[in-house]
Design a protein around this motif. Structure first.
Motif, PDB file in Angstrom:
ATOM      1  N   THR A  12      45.354  38.763  32.798  1.00  0.00           N
ATOM      2  CA  THR A  12      44.850  37.833  33.570  1.00  0.00           C
ATOM      3  C   THR A  12      46.189  36.670  33.458  1.00  0.00           C
ATOM      4  OG1 THR A  12      42.660  37.919  32.923  1.00  0.00           O
ATOM      5  CG2 THR A  12      43.430  35.641  33.398  1.00  0.00           C
ATOM      6  N   ILE A  13      46.663  36.557  32.537  1.00  0.00           N
ATOM      7  CA  ILE A  13      48.098  35.771  32.281  1.00  0.00           C
ATOM      8  C   ILE A  13      49.011  35.935  33.374  1.00  0.00           C
ATOM      9  CG2 ILE A  13      50.016  34.952  30.932  1.00  0.00           C
ATOM     10  CD1 ILE A  13      47.810  35.196  28.398  1.00  0.00           C
ATOM     11  N   LEU A  14      49.310  37.250  33.573  1.00  0.00           N
ATOM     12  CA  LEU A  14      50.161  37.574  34.496  1.00  0.00           C
ATOM     13  C   LEU A  14      49.861  37.498  35.846  1.00  0.00           C
ATOM     14  CD1 LEU A  14      51.550  40.779  32.478  1.00  0.00           C
ATOM     15  CD2 LEU A  14      52.837  38.532  32.722  1.00  0.00           C
ATOM     16  N   PHE A  15      48.602  37.575  36.093  1.00  0.00           N
ATOM     17  CA  PHE A  15      48.042  37.673  37.644  1.00  0.00           C
ATOM     18  C   PHE A  15      48.471  36.079  37.995  1.00  0.00           C
ATOM     19  CE2 PHE A  15      44.775  35.557  40.194  1.00  0.00           C
ATOM     20  CZ  PHE A  15      45.155  36.087  41.283  1.00  0.00           C
ATOM     21  N   LEU A  49      54.431  42.957  31.900  1.00  0.00           N
ATOM     22  CA  LEU A  49      53.076  43.365  30.928  1.00  0.00           C
ATOM     23  C   LEU A  49      53.307  43.897  29.407  1.00  0.00           C
ATOM     24  CD1 LEU A  49      49.836  43.688  30.874  1.00  0.00           C
ATOM     25  CD2 LEU A  49      50.275  46.187  31.678  1.00  0.00           C
ATOM     26  N   CYS A  50      54.454  44.746  29.406  1.00  0.00           N
ATOM     27  CA  CYS A  50      54.783  45.328  28.198  1.00  0.00           C
ATOM     28  C   CYS A  50      55.458  44.503  27.230  1.00  0.00           C
ATOM     29  CB  CYS A  50      55.911  46.488  28.489  1.00  0.00           C
ATOM     30  SG  CYS A  50      55.086  47.972  29.028  1.00  0.00           S
ATOM     31  N   TYR A 103      44.031  45.063  38.842  1.00  0.00           N
ATOM     32  CA  TYR A 103      44.202  45.562  37.496  1.00  0.00           C
ATOM     33  C   TYR A 103      42.931  44.803  36.735  1.00  0.00           C
ATOM     34  CZ  TYR A 103      45.684  47.278  32.904  1.00  0.00           C
ATOM     35  OH  TYR A 103      45.863  47.546  31.766  1.00  0.00           O
ATOM     36  N   THR A 104      42.812  43.108  36.820  1.00  0.00           N
ATOM     37  CA  THR A 104      41.793  42.575  36.173  1.00  0.00           C
ATOM     38  C   THR A 104      40.533  42.888  36.841  1.00  0.00           C
ATOM     39  OG1 THR A 104      42.293  40.492  37.700  1.00  0.00           O
ATOM     40  CG2 THR A 104      43.455  40.879  35.628  1.00  0.00           C
ATOM     41  N   THR A 162      39.178  45.474  38.106  1.00  0.00           N
ATOM     42  CA  THR A 162      38.666  46.825  37.774  1.00  0.00           C
ATOM     43  C   THR A 162      38.615  47.344  36.390  1.00  0.00           C
ATOM     44  OG1 THR A 162      40.921  47.959  38.181  1.00  0.00           O
ATOM     45  CG2 THR A 162      39.499  47.628  40.159  1.00  0.00           C
ATOM     46  N   GLY A 163      39.216  46.385  35.563  1.00  0.00           N
ATOM     47  CA  GLY A 163      39.265  46.714  34.121  1.00  0.00           C
ATOM     48  C   GLY A 163      38.209  45.931  33.335  1.00  0.00           C
ATOM     49  N   ASN A 164      39.187  44.724  32.647  1.00  0.00           N
ATOM     50  CA  ASN A 164      38.310  43.981  31.952  1.00  0.00           C
ATOM     51  C   ASN A 164      37.482  42.929  32.468  1.00  0.00           C
ATOM     52  OD1 ASN A 164      39.013  45.731  29.496  1.00  0.00           O
ATOM     53  ND2 ASN A 164      40.989  44.598  29.295  1.00  0.00           N
ATOM     54  N   GLY A 165      37.821  42.623  33.799  1.00  0.00           N
ATOM     55  CA  GLY A 165      37.103  41.719  34.413  1.00  0.00           C
ATOM     56  C   GLY A 165      37.983  40.584  34.475  1.00  0.00           C
ATOM     57  N   PHE A 166      37.715  39.857  35.702  1.00  0.00           N
ATOM     58  CA  PHE A 166      38.508  38.571  36.294  1.00  0.00           C
ATOM     59  C   PHE A 166      38.280  37.376  35.299  1.00  0.00           C
ATOM     60  CE2 PHE A 166      39.673  35.112  38.747  1.00  0.00           C
ATOM     61  CZ  PHE A 166      41.006  35.338  39.141  1.00  0.00           C
ATOM     62  N   GLN A 167      39.292  36.822  34.779  1.00  0.00           N
ATOM     63  CA  GLN A 167      39.110  35.569  34.016  1.00  0.00           C
ATOM     64  C   GLN A 167      40.046  34.477  34.758  1.00  0.00           C
ATOM     65  OE1 GLN A 167      40.912  37.569  30.452  1.00  0.00           O
ATOM     66  NE2 GLN A 167      39.214  36.322  29.495  1.00  0.00           N
TER      67      GLN A 167
END
Length: 306
Positions: free
Chosen positions: A42-45, A88-89, A205-206, A208-213
């Motif tokens: 989320t931060i990176l988006f 991300l890494c 990514y957000t 389809t993964g942990n959800g959009f924040q």
């Protein structure tokens, strides 16, 4: 004429210091966001989409062309994957090891670039390259020394693994920028598309993964905007100006401000420990990078967005 040249050099030096120094401020704004509960994705988006918007506005204001070919689109997509993986890494590594250590390890990428350019693109090298590699390895060992040994627990290993991956992904990104067709693009336009495509990756990514924040407090939005503006847009814009004024060689040398800034942020803002071993390790890594950059056997210098 000499006065104008000296003025340009001074401006370029200031821009290079601002560029590398601001990039080293990533932990200052991203760690509070991580601690507030926002995910790395989320931060990176939000960082990249806001930075792309800001960069796009500047490009429009300066009347730059956004036109790119279909081939360049695919190349930029691949470069954005590497750039996204690097970001991300690096952010993930902050969860396991001190931010200054993580950022300093990631700054080994010039050494990786030098090795690849020597082995695969026949760029001239010298014994100094191998001296620099040995010095950098010693520096990393000292930075990760915890009093009981190097990488003494699983979390340290995981953190160093994430930070080490950034060296490889950013090396691929740098070499790709230097050796692909997009090397002919305006640096600002190249950075705009890389940031835009990276934001799209993290949006996917957000969702389809942990959800959009979405940041829900003013403090979160403040850190997010500053993260997009200072160590992303400002860092890249001053980098371009520095290269135009003093060239990529001196700009890269002054890039050693990045790990120094990150270590200082970690120590003074987040209370991370700073020992004599870490100080020596930091000096060794910066020395190794400068040896590679100043190596007289390497005549061509290149720099890409940070």
């Amino acid at each position: 004429m000499n006065t104008q040249r000296e003025g340009g050099n001074f401006k370029g030096i200031i821009c290079a210091i601002i560029s590398s120094g601001t990039f080293g401020l990533i932990p200052l704004f991203s760690i509070p966001l991580l601690l507030s509960g926002l995910s790395s994705q989320t931060i990176l988006f939000w960082r990249f989409v806001l930075a792309a918007l800001m960069m796009g506005i500047v490009a429009l204001a300066t009347k730059r062309s956004f036109r790119i070919s279909l081939h360049e689109v695919w190349t930029l997509l691949l470069l954005a994957v590497m750039y996204s993986a690097t970001a991300l890494c690096l952010l993930q590594s902050y969860n396991y090891i001190p931010s200054g250590v993580a950022t300093t390890i990631s700054f080994l990428y010039p050494l990786a670039v030098a090795i690849v350019m020597t082995l695969f693109f026949r760029e001239k090298s010298s014994v100094w390259l191998f001296v620099a590699i040995l010095i950098s390895l010693a520096g990393v060992a000292l930075l990760s020394w915890n009093g009981e040994g190097i990488a003494g627990n699983r979390e340290t290993l995981v953190g160093m693994g994430y930070a080490g991956l950034t060296v490889m992904t950013y090396m691929v990104y740098i070499v790709g920028v230097m050796k692909s067709s997009v090397s002919r693009l305006d640096p600002m336009i190249l950075a705009f598309y890389v940031l835009l495509f990276s934001s799209l990756f993290f949006l996917l990514y957000t969702t389809t993964g942990n959800g959009f924040q979405t940041p829900s407090t003013w403090n979160q939005w403040q850190n997010m905007l500053l993260l997009a503006l200072i160590p992303t847009v400002l860092s890249n814009l001053t980098l371009v100006l520095a290269i135009q004024q003093i060239g990529s060689t001196m700009t890269s040398i002054l890039g050693s401000m990045e790990p120094l800034t990150a270590v200082l942020v970690g120590v003074f803002r987040f209370g991370e420990s700073f020992s004599l071993d870490m100080a020596i390790g930091l000096i060794l890594i910066i020395s190794a990078v400068m040896i590679v950059i100043l190596n007289p056997g390497r005549t061509k210098r290149h720099t890409a967005t940070a």
